[in-house]
Write a protein that holds these residues in place. Structure first.
Motif, PDB file in Angstrom:
ATOM      1  N   LYS A 239       0.473  -1.101   0.069  1.00 48.98           N
ATOM      2  CA  LYS A 239      -0.173   0.328   0.076  1.00 48.98           C
ATOM      3  C   LYS A 239       0.569   1.085  -0.189  1.00 48.98           C
ATOM      4  O   LYS A 239       1.696   1.046   0.771  1.00 48.98           O
ATOM      5  N   VAL A 240       0.713   2.434  -1.210  1.00 47.65           N
ATOM      6  CA  VAL A 240       1.257   3.545  -0.861  1.00 47.65           C
ATOM      7  C   VAL A 240       0.962   4.171  -0.048  1.00 47.65           C
ATOM      8  O   VAL A 240      -0.618   4.538  -0.733  1.00 47.65           O
ATOM      9  N   LYS A 241       1.101   4.995   0.787  1.00 46.10           N
ATOM     10  CA  LYS A 241       0.754   5.429   1.759  1.00 46.10           C
ATOM     11  C   LYS A 241       1.466   7.426   0.956  1.00 46.10           C
ATOM     12  O   LYS A 241       1.934   8.040   0.345  1.00 46.10           O
ATOM     13  N   THR A 242      -0.239   7.646   1.088  1.00 44.07           N
ATOM     14  CA  THR A 242      -0.826   9.231   0.606  1.00 44.07           C
ATOM     15  C   THR A 242       0.561  10.844   1.083  1.00 44.07           C
ATOM     16  O   THR A 242       1.048   9.854   2.182  1.00 44.07           O
ATOM     17  N   SER A 243       0.009  11.715   0.548  1.00 43.45           N
ATOM     18  CA  SER A 243       1.537  12.670   1.427  1.00 43.45           C
ATOM     19  C   SER A 243       0.169  13.146   2.258  1.00 43.45           C
ATOM     20  O   SER A 243       1.696  13.449   2.971  1.00 43.45           O
ATOM     21  N   GLU A 244      -0.368  13.113   2.677  1.00 46.62           N
ATOM     22  CA  GLU A 244      -1.004  13.468   3.993  1.00 46.62           C
ATOM     23  C   GLU A 244      -0.668  12.506   4.937  1.00 46.62           C
ATOM     24  O   GLU A 244      -0.212  12.684   6.411  1.00 46.62           O
ATOM     25  N   GLU A 245      -0.756  10.491   4.607  1.00 47.62           N
ATOM     26  CA  GLU A 245       0.011   9.929   5.563  1.00 47.62           C
ATOM     27  C   GLU A 245       1.379  10.277   5.808  1.00 47.62           C
ATOM     28  O   GLU A 245       1.912   9.915   7.015  1.00 47.62           O
ATOM     29  N   GLN A 246       2.175  10.462   4.350  1.00 46.79           N
ATOM     30  CA  GLN A 246       3.741  10.943   5.066  1.00 46.79           C
ATOM     31  C   GLN A 246       3.926  12.325   6.148  1.00 46.79           C
ATOM     32  O   GLN A 246       4.782  11.830   6.580  1.00 46.79           O
ATOM     33  N   ALA A 247       3.435  13.125   5.279  1.00 50.58           N
ATOM     34  CA  ALA A 247       3.075  14.359   6.502  1.00 50.58           C
ATOM     35  C   ALA A 247       2.805  13.743   8.020  1.00 50.58           C
ATOM     36  O   ALA A 247       3.851  14.148   8.638  1.00 50.58           O
TER      37      ALA A 247
END
Length: 529
Positions: A6-14
């Motif tokens: 599962k690729v993390k979204t930019s919000e999850e990365q932040a």
């Protein structure tokens, strides 16, 4: 979709980065608090070294923690065996190097390394020179590393010639290296001391010419890099003129003796004072500035007792000796005369020669021709234009006056951000040139109005030059561009000024100008309108 990452979204990365930062901050704050608690409790042991290593390894600029480490190391010095202490020092040096890799310009890290090695009975200075060379390979302009290298070279007694060769290699690689040029200015006086010239004496002519050739290669290669221009000015301005007594004046009416110096000096300290001999007998007097403030001044005065002005004798001889520099001057007050003085010719003493020293005229003339040649290739190079102005000033202020003013106009157009500074410098030159055109020490009335200057836009904005006019009584400054009351401060060094005409200057409209003049020059009659 099963089995795929599962690729993390930019919000999850932040959010993940935020949580990571918060966790690091908690650990940072906890470790810092623990260190301070241990320090307050006097628990300066190896656990403090471990805790501070965790913090400084990430942030080497925490100065208080370096102090904590020093306190711990000082305590461990008396507790550890020589073998254990050697291992501790080795580990500390390794840790410092790792901190420098994090931040090569960390003040605290370089300072701590100096402190540590300065305490060792037999430090490996050769290794430290290699360390400096490695870091300067990465950034040859790291002035922290250059400072440390100077410290190491001094401790290791490295010959100045070797260090000068080292600067050669870095300058050849990159002319834009302030620190390397500066190091040369420290090394050359050591290699070529001039016993009769003091620490700021001139270099031997062959060395000077070689250095001028090197620096010319630099600014012909990159005319816009200012580091070489600064070094060029240092080369031509090394010889600080010795302190001189320009004028000695004695007044029978005022029962006062006035001394005029070549630069502002503070009289009265134990090592720097004026000795007065009247008819070869020492006379104890109290020296003061014209405005009564105890600060460096061009002009100093003292009151004379009636016995030293006795008109029954054919003459009285007054001799003043400046103890700090050995300068002295003598004047004679003849019977029946109300005043006597002794002064130097402004031209002979080169009263106003700006920032450049008086080298052999052939050297300065050669540099002027080289700069003019470069200016033809780079007509809008501000460093070249300013250097031309200063060289002309050093060679002959009056001969080059008209040409200098033209260069000022060009320089203002090229460098408008410094127009105010250039206006101030130009007006200073104009005033000084006006003084040079007459016997400055005999000047009683000086006209410096805009019409007298006879040149468009060549108005006075600075009054620094009047500090060398001890006998000035009347000063006319009509229709210039004196803006602020503060520019009048140099007039406080004119003890005999009685009339000041400021008509047509912007400062005449300044709020409280009359009160300011009354306070600054209480015995002067001022004309504002």
């Amino acid at each position: 979709m099963h089995g795929r990452l599962k690729v993390k979204t930019s919000e999850e990365q932040a959010e993940a980065k935020r949580l990571e930062r918060e966790q690091k901050l908690k650990l940072y704050q906890s470790a810092t608090q623990t260190v301070f608690q241990k320090r307050q409790a006097g628990e300066l042991d190896e656990s403090v070294l471990e805790l501070t290593s965790q913090i400084l390894g990430a942030n080497p600029d925490f100065a208080t923690l370096w102090n904590c480490r020093r306190e711990v190391l000082q305590r461990l010095e008396v507790q550890k065996s020589p073998e254990e202490l050697a291992a501790l020092v080795k580990a500390e040096l390794g840790f410092l190097e790792s901190c420098l890799r994090v931040n090569p310009k960390s003040y605290g890290t370089w300072h701590h390394r100096c402190w540590l090695l300065g305490r060792l009975p037999e430090a490996n200075w050769a290794r430290e020179l290699e360390l400096c060379a490695r870091f300067l390979e990465v950034d040859e302009r790291n002035f922290h590393c250059w400072d440390y290298r100077r410290f190491v070279a001094a401790q290791a007694a490295v010959p100045p010639a070797e260090e000068l060769a080292f600067t050669d290699s870095l300058i050849t690689r990159n002319f834009s290296n302030y620190s390397s040029w500066h190091y040369r200015s420290c090394l050359l006086p050591q290699l070529h001391p001039q016993p009769d010239s003091g620490p700021q004496g001139r270099l031997p002519e062959d060395v000077l010419l070689k250095e001028l050739e090197l620096v010319q290669n630099a600014f012909f290669t990159d005319p816009n890099d200012q580091s070489a221009w600064f070094y060029h000015r240092w080369l031509l301005g090394r010889a600080d003129p010795q302190d001189a007594l320009h004028c000695l004046h004695v007044s029978r009416d005022e029962a006062c003796l006035t001394v005029s110096f070549s630069r502002p000096l503070l009289v009265g300290s134990r090592t720097e004072t004026l000795l007065l001999l009247v008819d070869e007998s020492p006379l104890a007097v109290a020296w003061r500035t014209p405005d009564g403030r105890n600060r460096p001044s061009h002009v100093w005065l003292c009151d004379l007792p009636a016995t030293s002005l006795n008109d029954q004798l054919p003459q009285h001889t007054f001799r003043v000796i400046w103890t700090a520099g050995g300068a002295q001057k003598e004047c004679v007050l003849l019977k029946g005369r109300q005043e006597g003085w002794c002064r130097d010719s402004a031209t002979d003493e080169q009263l106003f020669r700006c920032e450049l020293s008086v080298e052999k005229s052939t050297v300065l003339q050669s540099e002027l021709e080289s700069c003019k040649e470069l200016q033809e290739l780079e007509p809008e190079n501000k460093w070249c234009l300013l250097t031309i102005i200063l060289l002309m000033r050093a060679l002959d202020p009056l001969q080059y006056e008209k040409e200098t003013l033209q260069y000022f106009q060009t320089l203002k157009a090229v460098d408008p951000m410094r127009a105010a500074y250039l206006d101030d410098l130009r007006s200073k030159f104009l005033l000084e040139n006006s003084v040079l055109k007459m016997e400055y020490a005999e000047v009683r009335v000086l006209h410096l109005g805009h019409k007298v200057l006879q040149a468009n836009d060549n108005t006075i904005e600075s009054l620094d030059g009047v500090t060398n006019l001890p006998r000035l009584q009347e000063l006319f400054l009509c229709n210039n561009r004196l803006q602020q009351p503060a520019v009048l401060q140099p007039l406080a060094s004119c003890p005999r000024l009685v009339l000041l005409n400021l008509q047509g200057n912007p400062l005449c409209q300044a709020v409280g100008i009359s009160e300011h003049l009354a306070e600054l020059l209480p015995s002067v009659r001022s004309s504002l309108t």
